[in-house]
Design a protein around this motif. Structure first.
Motif, PDB file in Angstrom:
ATOM      1  N   GLU A  55       0.828  -1.206   0.000  1.00 23.14           N
ATOM      2  CA  GLU A  55       0.000   0.000   0.000  1.00 23.14           C
ATOM      3  C   GLU A  55       0.864   1.258   0.000  1.00 23.14           C
ATOM      4  O   GLU A  55       0.543   2.242  -0.679  1.00 23.14           O
ATOM      5  N   ARG A  56       1.963   1.208   0.784  1.00 20.79           N
ATOM      6  CA  ARG A  56       2.856   2.367   0.782  1.00 20.79           C
ATOM      7  C   ARG A  56       3.436   2.599  -0.606  1.00 20.79           C
ATOM      8  O   ARG A  56       3.524   3.735  -1.079  1.00 20.79           O
ATOM      9  N   ARG A  57       3.844   1.511  -1.251  1.00 23.53           N
ATOM     10  CA  ARG A  57       4.417   1.659  -2.581  1.00 23.53           C
ATOM     11  C   ARG A  57       3.363   2.085  -3.595  1.00 23.53           C
ATOM     12  O   ARG A  57       3.667   2.823  -4.537  1.00 23.53           O
ATOM     13  N   TYR A  58       2.154   1.610  -3.383  1.00 22.80           N
ATOM     14  CA  TYR A  58       1.079   2.027  -4.273  1.00 22.80           C
ATOM     15  C   TYR A  58       0.865   3.537  -4.175  1.00 22.80           C
ATOM     16  O   TYR A  58       0.775   4.240  -5.193  1.00 22.80           O
ATOM     17  N   LEU A  59       0.815   4.016  -2.930  1.00 26.86           N
ATOM     18  CA  LEU A  59       0.637   5.461  -2.743  1.00 26.86           C
ATOM     19  C   LEU A  59       1.845   6.225  -3.266  1.00 26.86           C
ATOM     20  O   LEU A  59       1.697   7.282  -3.909  1.00 26.86           O
ATOM     21  N   ALA A  60       3.053   5.695  -2.986  1.00 26.74           N
ATOM     22  CA  ALA A  60       4.256   6.366  -3.473  1.00 26.74           C
ATOM     23  C   ALA A  60       4.292   6.359  -4.997  1.00 26.74           C
ATOM     24  O   ALA A  60       4.738   7.334  -5.625  1.00 26.74           O
TER      25      ALA A  60
END
Length: 597
Positions: free
Chosen positions: A229-234
């Motif tokens: 999820e963090r990478r998706y947002l990033a």
């Protein structure tokens, strides 16, 4: 047979002979002399003494007979079997219990070889024990099996002793036999119970290990999901918002050069505002998904984190690491990195100091990361029990996460004395799910095939700097292309959206300069730069990235790039860099021609 000299019959016979002689002497009426009378008196006294001794002997004989009979009864009816063997092992005497144990009638048992009543497997053991008893003179104890005509062999415990003469030669063997069938049955039952218990313990242990593995798997899945999820947002920030904002800034910079004086200043202010906005998004994207963590590992990511804490929070972080202390699995590295960042944020918020120490070392096939500060400290029991305003949710979260993956957290702190929080985890954790790298996923892009924008240069183009543009985002690629094509000395000879196609176009188009994006699908810019630099050393590569961090910059330089720029840098800086690297390349070529090897 002759009677024993001290037997009662012998004494009676002697008494009768003495009385007969006295009677004969009295019948002859010969007056005895005085010495004869004295002798007779002595004989009477001696006779009385002999009679007394005779009575005592009779009592002793009776007692001895009683004891012998008692011994015979005890021997015959003893609960253990007794067998006497001659030196050859032949049975000479047995009691009733031995009869029952051997299961053979007495007429067949006497004068037979004792070994034939033993099972074949235990005959040698019995003979060896007899030999040891005869050699050492000490009693030997063994467990053997007796044959049974009807039924299984009979377990007995045997004590073997040797009777030896004055020359130490064995004259007979004394063998005691004790039935231990119930003991063996109890032993077998106990062994079965132990095996059952061990199996239950093994089953429970297996269940516990399975549950522990499931908890670890859940913890890793949670970490993987969070990272995804963090990478998706990033990725959204990087591939959509930042790229679009960068395109807006490019357009504003271009308009600022083309418009009149009245509009130039407002447009430049908008461009600067857009640049600040891009910097904030870049930092947010970095916080969500540090590129160095997934490209270079935990230690490089911690070094970048230390610099970030100094720049954005004013916390000077000293980093001491052992190069071998690197976790193998990406989720483990992610957990440690997030935990250290949380602890450093706590130092900024609560410790009231401007310095902190991060230590990474290897201990007994485990990795330990410790964060130390000399701040005001805290009372951990009070924080843990919720007695303070700061309930320490971050610490609980870290501690629980470490426990689930087989790690631990140790807190040494005291109010006014600073704190040291040590995190210990294994080098690696096996887990089922494959850890996919979402940073390779490009959001908001179009196709991943190459998009050539030109062919080989004509004779008129040779005076221009021929540029290959490698960028996966359509807006940025369009903005860069318009910027470069607007300059008379520059021409874009090709465009593509991934590193693999960049390698092919570099070999076909032979550009002077390549503007290479770092983060792309299929093959990133770092790998493509390394390949092109080996195959075409004359081509100058300039790295471009939204991540303007030192680690990314250094990786591009190490791969062969001659320069590195952020996509938000001004157009003037990009153009100056292109002309500079081109001049440096020509200068190098002239020196090579003048000084051939």
């Amino acid at each position: 047979m002759h009677a024993c000299p001290n037997s009662p019959d012998t004494f009676d016979r002697l008494r009768r002979q003495a009385e007969e002689r006295i009677r004969k002497s009295q019948q002859q009426n010969i007056p005895p002399p005085d010495d004869t009378l004295e002798l007779i008196h002595e004989l009477h006294i001696h006779q009385a003494e002999l009679e007394i001794q005779n009575e005592e002997l009779k009592r002793a004989q009776q007692e001895l007979s009683d004891l012998y009979q008692q011994y015979e009864r005890l021997y015959e009816f003893a609960p253990c079997g007794y067998v006497t063997l001659d030196p050859r092992g032949i049975i000479t005497r047995v009691n009733l219990t031995a009869f029952n144990l051997l299961g053979t009638p007495k007429r067949h048992l006497m004068r037979s070889d004792f070994r034939k009543y033993l099972t074949r497997a235990w005959q040698d053991t019995f003979m060896e024990a007899c030999s040891n008893a005869g050699r050492t003179g000490e009693k030997q104890r063994i467990e053997i099996q007796l044959k049974r005509k009807n039924g299984p062999p009979l377990w007995v415990r045997s004590d073997i002793a040797a009777d030896r003469d004055e020359n130490e030669a064995v004259v007979q063997w004394q063998v005691m036999l004790c039935d231990i069938v119930r003991e063996k049955e109890a032993e077998t039952l106990l062994c079965g119970l132990n095996q059952t218990l061990e199996q239950r313990v093994a089953d429970r242990t297996a269940v516990l290990e399975q549950r522990t593995g499931e908890l670890q798997q859940l913890a890793l899945d949670l970490t993987q999901t969070e990272d995804r999820e963090r990478r998706y947002l990033a990725a959204i920030l990087h591939d959509d918002f930042q790229q679009q904002a960068a395109f807006v800034k490019m357009e504003l910079d271009r308009l600022a050069r083309l418009t009149d004086t009245d509009l130039q200043q407002p447009i430049m202010r908008l461009a600067d505002f857009t640049g600040d906005f891009i910097d904030k998004m870049r930092h947010l994207a970095y916080s969500l998904n540090p590129p160095s963590l997934h490209r270079s590992g935990l230690l490089t990511a911690l070094d970048a984190l230390a610099k970030d804490m100094q720049v954005h929070h004013g916390l000077a972080v000293t980093l001491r690491v052992q190069p071998i202390a690197k976790p193998i699995s990406p989720p483990l590295a992610s957990i440690l990195f997030r935990s250290v960042r949380e602890l450093l944020i706590n130092v900024v918020k609560h410790a009231r100091v401007g310095e902190a120490l991060v230590e990474v070392c290897s201990q007994d096939k485990r990795i330990q990361v410790a964060v130390t500060d000399k701040g005001i400290g805290f009372e951990y029991p009070a924080v843990k029990n919720g007695e303070c305003a700061n309930r320490g949710f971050g610490l609980y979260n870290i501690e629980d996460r470490l426990k689930f993956i087989g790690g631990r957290m140790k807190i040494d702190t005291r109010s006014g004395k600073g704190s040291r929080i040590a995190l210990t985890v294994p080098y690696d954790i096996s887990f089922k799910a494959k850890y996919k790298d979402p940073s390779r996923t490009v959001i908001g892009t179009q196709a991943t095939t190459s998009v050539p924008a030109g062919t080989a240069a004509t004779s008129d183009d040779r005076k221009q700097i021929r540029i290959l543009l490698v960028e996966d985002h359509k807006l940025i690629r369009k903005g860069l292309s318009e910027l470069l094509q607007s300059h008379a000395d520059l021409t874009v000879v090709g465009e593509c959206v991934d590193g693999a196609m960049a390698i092919k176009l570099a070999a076909r188009l032979k550009p002077d300069v390549i503007l290479m994006d770092v983060t792309m699908p299929n093959m990133d810019g770092i790998e493509a730069t390394a390949c092109i630099s080996r195959q075409h050393p004359d081509i100058r590569i300039i790295g471009l990235s939204m991540h303007n961090d030192d680690n990314t910059r250094q990786k591009m330089i190490d791969a062969g790039a001659v320069a590195f720029l952020a996509k938000t840098d001004s157009p003037e800086k990009l153009l100056k860099t292109i002309f500079r690297v081109y001049r440096d390349a020509n200068r190098t070529k002239r020196k090579t021609k003048m000084n051939p090897i």
